[in-house]
Design a protein around this motif. Sequence first.
Motif, short mmCIF file in Angstrom:
data_model
loop_
_atom_site.label_atom_id
_atom_site.label_comp_id
_atom_site.label_asym_id
_atom_site.label_seq_id
_atom_site.Cartn_x
_atom_site.Cartn_y
_atom_site.Cartn_z
N ALA A 126 15.15 -7.58 -13.08
CA ALA A 126 13.84 -7.92 -13.54
C ALA A 126 12.79 -6.62 -13.69
CB ALA A 126 13.26 -8.68 -12.25
N THR A 127 11.59 -6.76 -14.59
CA THR A 127 10.67 -5.91 -14.40
C THR A 127 9.41 -6.21 -13.50
OG1 THR A 127 9.74 -6.96 -16.28
CG2 THR A 127 11.33 -5.00 -16.90
N VAL A 128 8.70 -5.24 -13.08
CA VAL A 128 7.81 -5.68 -11.94
C VAL A 128 6.39 -5.13 -12.35
CG1 VAL A 128 7.20 -5.18 -9.57
CG2 VAL A 128 9.63 -5.88 -10.10
N GLN A 129 5.50 -6.03 -11.75
CA GLN A 129 3.97 -5.51 -11.83
C GLN A 129 3.38 -5.70 -10.55
OE1 GLN A 129 1.77 -3.85 -14.46
NE2 GLN A 129 1.14 -3.58 -12.42
N CYS A 130 3.28 -4.60 -9.82
CA CYS A 130 2.27 -4.87 -8.50
C CYS A 130 0.96 -5.00 -8.81
CB CYS A 130 2.56 -3.59 -7.70
SG CYS A 130 4.38 -3.43 -7.12
N ILE A 131 0.28 -5.99 -8.04
CA ILE A 131 -0.83 -6.40 -8.36
C ILE A 131 -1.64 -6.61 -6.83
CG2 ILE A 131 -2.37 -8.39 -8.92
CD1 ILE A 131 0.06 -9.18 -10.85
N ALA A 132 -3.03 -6.22 -6.95
CA ALA A 132 -3.67 -6.32 -5.45
C ALA A 132 -5.23 -6.62 -5.99
CB ALA A 132 -3.58 -4.92 -4.59
N PRO A 133 -5.91 -7.24 -5.08
CA PRO A 133 -7.45 -7.22 -5.33
C PRO A 133 -8.09 -6.01 -5.21
CG PRO A 133 -6.68 -8.91 -3.62
CD PRO A 133 -5.45 -7.91 -3.88
N ASN A 134 -8.86 -5.54 -5.74
CA ASN A 134 -9.77 -4.37 -5.71
C ASN A 134 -11.13 -4.81 -4.86
OD1 ASN A 134 -11.16 -2.07 -6.11
ND2 ASN A 134 -11.71 -2.20 -8.36
N ALA A 135 -10.72 -4.63 -3.65
CA ALA A 135 -11.57 -5.20 -2.54
C ALA A 135 -11.47 -4.64 -1.04
CB ALA A 135 -11.59 -6.55 -2.29
N PRO A 136 -12.44 -4.46 -0.26
CA PRO A 136 -12.12 -3.79 0.90
C PRO A 136 -11.17 -4.83 1.74
CG PRO A 136 -14.60 -3.99 0.49
CD PRO A 136 -13.86 -5.02 -0.41
N GLN A 137 -10.45 -3.62 2.82
CA GLN A 137 -9.61 -4.65 3.54
C GLN A 137 -10.55 -5.36 4.73
OE1 GLN A 137 -5.70 -1.63 3.81
NE2 GLN A 137 -6.86 -2.10 5.51
N PHE A 138 -10.09 -6.18 5.39
CA PHE A 138 -10.85 -6.78 6.50
C PHE A 138 -11.13 -5.72 7.51
CE2 PHE A 138 -11.10 -8.85 10.68
CZ PHE A 138 -11.95 -9.48 10.50
N LEU A 170 1.25 5.87 -8.09
CA LEU A 170 0.22 6.30 -8.89
C LEU A 170 -0.11 5.47 -10.15
CD1 LEU A 170 -2.38 8.04 -8.93
CD2 LEU A 170 -1.27 9.68 -10.28
N GLY A 171 -1.14 4.67 -10.13
CA GLY A 171 -1.60 4.15 -11.44
C GLY A 171 -0.62 2.81 -11.59
N GLN A 172 0.10 2.35 -10.87
CA GLN A 172 1.20 1.27 -11.29
C GLN A 172 0.82 -0.03 -10.42
OE1 GLN A 172 5.20 2.42 -10.80
NE2 GLN A 172 4.83 4.61 -11.72
N CYS A 173 -0.52 -0.24 -9.83
CA CYS A 173 -0.94 -1.48 -9.39
C CYS A 173 -2.01 -2.02 -10.05
CB CYS A 173 -1.02 -1.12 -7.78
SG CYS A 173 -1.30 -2.72 -6.95
N ASN A 184 -9.44 0.30 0.63
CA ASN A 184 -9.42 -0.58 -0.48
C ASN A 184 -8.44 -1.11 -0.44
OD1 ASN A 184 -9.07 -0.87 -3.50
ND2 ASN A 184 -11.23 -1.20 -3.30
N ILE A 185 -8.15 -2.36 -0.74
CA ILE A 185 -6.69 -3.06 -0.79
C ILE A 185 -6.01 -2.67 -2.18
CG2 ILE A 185 -5.49 -5.43 -0.98
CD1 ILE A 185 -7.92 -6.54 -0.01
N LEU A 186 -6.36 -2.44 -3.34
CA LEU A 186 -5.88 -1.90 -4.31
C LEU A 186 -5.48 -0.63 -4.19
CD1 LEU A 186 -5.13 -2.39 -7.20
CD2 LEU A 186 -7.23 -1.59 -7.95
N GLU A 187 -6.15 0.25 -3.83
CA GLU A 187 -5.94 1.56 -3.51
C GLU A 187 -4.80 1.95 -2.58
OE1 GLU A 187 -9.47 3.79 -2.29
OE2 GLU A 187 -10.62 3.33 -4.08
N GLU A 188 -4.89 1.04 -1.29
CA GLU A 188 -3.62 0.98 -0.38
C GLU A 188 -2.60 0.43 -0.89
OE1 GLU A 188 -4.06 2.50 2.96
OE2 GLU A 188 -5.51 3.31 1.74
N SER A 189 -2.56 -0.44 -1.74
CA SER A 189 -1.40 -1.02 -2.43
C SER A 189 -0.63 -0.16 -3.29
CB SER A 189 -1.64 -2.32 -3.13
OG SER A 189 -2.14 -3.31 -2.15
N SER A 190 -1.57 0.72 -4.13
CA SER A 190 -0.99 1.74 -4.85
C SER A 190 -0.29 2.66 -4.19
CB SER A 190 -2.20 2.22 -5.44
OG SER A 190 -2.82 1.49 -6.41
N ARG A 191 -0.29 3.04 -3.08
CA ARG A 191 0.61 3.82 -2.17
C ARG A 191 2.04 3.24 -2.13
NH1 ARG A 191 -1.72 7.33 1.78
NH2 ARG A 191 -4.15 6.86 1.91
N ILE A 192 2.25 1.82 -2.29
CA ILE A 192 3.41 1.43 -2.63
C ILE A 192 3.83 1.20 -3.89
CG2 ILE A 192 4.84 -0.54 -2.04
CD1 ILE A 192 3.10 -1.33 0.17
N ALA A 193 3.17 1.06 -4.67
CA ALA A 193 3.25 0.65 -6.24
C ALA A 193 3.62 2.18 -6.91
CB ALA A 193 2.35 -0.03 -6.74
#
Length: 230
Positions: free
Chosen positions: A40-52, A80-83, A69-78
């Motif tokens: 599969a090819t993958v696209q990581c996705i996350a809301p651009n919003a503060p964590q709880f 740089l620039g891939q979330c 920020n949820i998007l910024e933190e998710s980008s640690r896994i995805a």
Amino acid sequence: MANPQKFPKVAVLLSGCGHLDGAEVRESVLALLALDQHGATVQCIAPNAPQFHVINHVTGEPVPGATRNILEESSRIARLGQCLDLAQAKVADYDALVMPGGYGVAKNHCSFAFKGADAEVRPDVAAFVRGFFDAKKPVGAICIAPALVALALHQAHDSATLTLGNDVGCTAALGQLGQTSQDTPNATQIVIDEAHKLVTTPAYMFDDARLGDVWTGIERCVAEVLKRVA
């Protein structure tokens, strides 16, 4: 293995980085690995919003005044620039959805961690998740992510069969939401709801699960999701 000529494109919905306040890192990486191994090819996705909130993963305690920020933190896994910002994501662009767990699912995407069956879901997250069911595209939900599925389906007056391991409280909450909770004995297991093309696996709902068992369950979940790509 999915047809390598098709290269199904899968959306991976993340909720931050770190199991106490974001996405469970091991589950996320194992899901990405399984998707890659199955072509599969993958696209990581996350809301651009503060964590709880932000949790210190050494002490397990909230960090006063800290914000992430949820998007910024998710980008640690995805990486740089891939979330992708959820606001830019369209269900039509993907063949399937996979959601790793972690408390971020139950704190950032919805309030299940605090309110159980009375939880609210972020409207953008709910619309994205329900969009895959409306389009009859397969969905894989790992660990606590089936609770998010349950809430989204309940909002649409729909119900499915899924698993959150054998947690009594979670099972009761799913029942209140009109869902069928199927207990599983360990992290290697999966539950398939064929009518919804929904595959769930408990992963670290079993806190003491071996990493190898978590991998087995996630790989099985991903394989079954991809088998159902049209």
